[in-house]
Write a protein that holds these residues in place. Structure first.
Motif, PDB file in Angstrom:
ATOM      1  N   ASP A  72       0.805  -1.232   0.000  1.00 25.45           N
ATOM      2  CA  ASP A  72       0.000   0.000   0.000  1.00 25.45           C
ATOM      3  C   ASP A  72       0.832   1.273   0.000  1.00 25.45           C
ATOM      4  O   ASP A  72       0.429   2.293   0.578  1.00 25.45           O
ATOM      5  N   VAL A  73       1.995   1.242  -0.646  1.00 23.36           N
ATOM      6  CA  VAL A  73       2.806   2.455  -0.755  1.00 23.36           C
ATOM      7  C   VAL A  73       2.161   3.390  -1.772  1.00 23.36           C
ATOM      8  O   VAL A  73       1.886   3.000  -2.908  1.00 23.36           O
ATOM      9  N   ARG A  74       1.933   4.622  -1.383  1.00 22.15           N
ATOM     10  CA  ARG A  74       1.246   5.583  -2.242  1.00 22.15           C
ATOM     11  C   ARG A  74       2.197   6.592  -2.882  1.00 22.15           C
ATOM     12  O   ARG A  74       1.778   7.437  -3.661  1.00 22.15           O
ATOM     13  N   SER A 114      -4.683   4.086  10.991  1.00 20.05           N
ATOM     14  CA  SER A 114      -3.504   4.491  10.229  1.00 20.05           C
ATOM     15  C   SER A 114      -3.918   5.251   8.974  1.00 20.05           C
ATOM     16  O   SER A 114      -4.883   4.881   8.297  1.00 20.05           O
ATOM     17  N   LEU A 115      -3.174   6.290   8.674  1.00 19.63           N
ATOM     18  CA  LEU A 115      -3.390   7.078   7.467  1.00 19.63           C
ATOM     19  C   LEU A 115      -2.098   7.095   6.671  1.00 19.63           C
ATOM     20  O   LEU A 115      -1.071   7.571   7.148  1.00 19.63           O
ATOM     21  N   ASP A 116      -2.140   6.542   5.452  1.00 22.21           N
ATOM     22  CA  ASP A 116      -0.964   6.514   4.588  1.00 22.21           C
ATOM     23  C   ASP A 116      -0.953   7.757   3.706  1.00 22.21           C
ATOM     24  O   ASP A 116      -1.952   8.083   3.060  1.00 22.21           O
ATOM     25  N   HIS A 117       0.185   8.433   3.667  1.00 23.57           N
ATOM     26  CA  HIS A 117       0.303   9.682   2.921  1.00 23.57           C
ATOM     27  C   HIS A 117       0.809   9.422   1.499  1.00 23.57           C
ATOM     28  O   HIS A 117       1.517   8.446   1.242  1.00 23.57           O
ATOM     29  N   SER A 118       0.475  10.326   0.600  1.00 22.10           N
ATOM     30  CA  SER A 118       0.922  10.225  -0.789  1.00 22.10           C
ATOM     31  C   SER A 118       2.183  11.045  -1.038  1.00 22.10           C
ATOM     32  O   SER A 118       2.683  11.097  -2.155  1.00 22.10           O
ATOM     33  N   ASP A 134       5.460   8.041  10.640  1.00 20.80           N
ATOM     34  CA  ASP A 134       6.526   7.047  10.515  1.00 20.80           C
ATOM     35  C   ASP A 134       6.867   6.887   9.041  1.00 20.80           C
ATOM     36  O   ASP A 134       5.970   6.832   8.188  1.00 20.80           O
ATOM     37  N   ILE A 135       8.156   6.807   8.738  1.00 19.26           N
ATOM     38  CA  ILE A 135       8.617   6.635   7.363  1.00 19.26           C
ATOM     39  C   ILE A 135       9.368   5.310   7.280  1.00 19.26           C
ATOM     40  O   ILE A 135      10.404   5.134   7.911  1.00 19.26           O
ATOM     41  N   PHE A 136       8.829   4.376   6.502  1.00 17.06           N
ATOM     42  CA  PHE A 136       9.421   3.046   6.371  1.00 17.06           C
ATOM     43  C   PHE A 136       9.979   2.883   4.955  1.00 17.06           C
ATOM     44  O   PHE A 136       9.237   3.015   3.976  1.00 17.06           O
ATOM     45  N   PHE A 137      11.256   2.582   4.868  1.00 14.52           N
ATOM     46  CA  PHE A 137      11.870   2.309   3.571  1.00 14.52           C
ATOM     47  C   PHE A 137      12.082   0.807   3.415  1.00 14.52           C
ATOM     48  O   PHE A 137      12.624   0.163   4.315  1.00 14.52           O
ATOM     49  N   PRO A 138      11.692   0.229   2.285  1.00 16.33           N
ATOM     50  CA  PRO A 138      12.031  -1.176   2.040  1.00 16.33           C
ATOM     51  C   PRO A 138      13.497  -1.291   1.653  1.00 16.33           C
ATOM     52  O   PRO A 138      14.090  -0.348   1.130  1.00 16.33           O
TER      53      PRO A 138
END
Length: 214
Positions: free
Chosen positions: A98-100, A117-121, A131-135
């Motif tokens: 769900d990465v936007r 949770s709210l995912d930002h674009s 929170d910022i998650f990098f793969p």
């Protein structure tokens, strides 16, 4: 192709934006060279195809947004500088759902409010409460490891020093736990096993020296 880097600057007191500049940062340059290095090696056996692609890309350039692991490169440079004969075990998310945000290796930027949770674009929306998650791209991690050990060099590197190749392997978490864990001890009555069934989007990276460590 002109490479650019993104930086922040303030408009007034609270708004953030992006500023595109010609690429000059040496750390970013090294990171880009390592990522592109293997593509150059692969193209040796298919020079005609490579030449055609090069001409096509110059005629019809395609802008591409990429997120590069400069922090990972810095860490590996420090580790190899201080512990050149180290054994390394690392684990992280290999992909995030769900990465936007657009771009290769883009992060997941998420805020939790009132239990939801709210995912930002956009990463610019993360103003201290997200929170910022990098793969982790484990293919790139492996090449950075070999580069920092001195074994793999970019074309512009003319130094005579040659490091030793390292023995590396990438495993998904279930395979790692089956090999090194005790999954028989964690299986529940209904067959569910957290060591094998959870964290499907994570991997392990193992790297050891192949030369004499004495």
């Amino acid at each position: 192709m002109l490479l650019t880097s993104n930086v922040f600057f303030f408009h007034g007191s609270s708004c953030l934006s992006e500023l595109y500049k010609p690429l000059k940062d040496p750390l970013i340059k090294r990171c880009v060279e390592i990522i592109e290095m293997d593509k150059e090696h692969v193209s040796i056996g298919s020079s005609a195809v490579s030449a055609a692609r090069s001409i096509w890309s110059k005629i019809f350039p395609k802008p591409r947004r990429s997120w590069i692991p400069t922090g990972c490169l810095q860490l590996l440079e420090v580790l190899h500088g201080a512990l050149p004969k180290m054994s390394l075990i690392a684990s992280d998310f290999s992909y995030l759902p769900d990465v936007r945000i657009a771009g290769d290796r883009a992060p997941l930027v998420s805020t939790k409010k009132d239990g939801s949770s709210l995912d930002h674009s956009s990463y610019i929306d993360a103003k201290g409460d997200a929170d910022i998650f990098f793969p982790t791209d484990f293919w790139i991690l492996e090449r950075m490891d070999h580069y920092c050990s001195g074994w793999m060099k970019v074309q512009k590197d003319t130094s005579s020093k040659q490091g030793k190749k390292r023995r590396t392997i990438i495993l998904d978490t279930a395979s790692f736990m089956e090999e090194f864990g005790l999954p028989s001890k964690t299986r529940t009555k209904d067959g569910y096993n957290p060591l094998l069934d959870d964290f499907k989007n994570t991997k392990f990276y193992l790297s050891v020296p192949t030369h004499n460590t004495k």
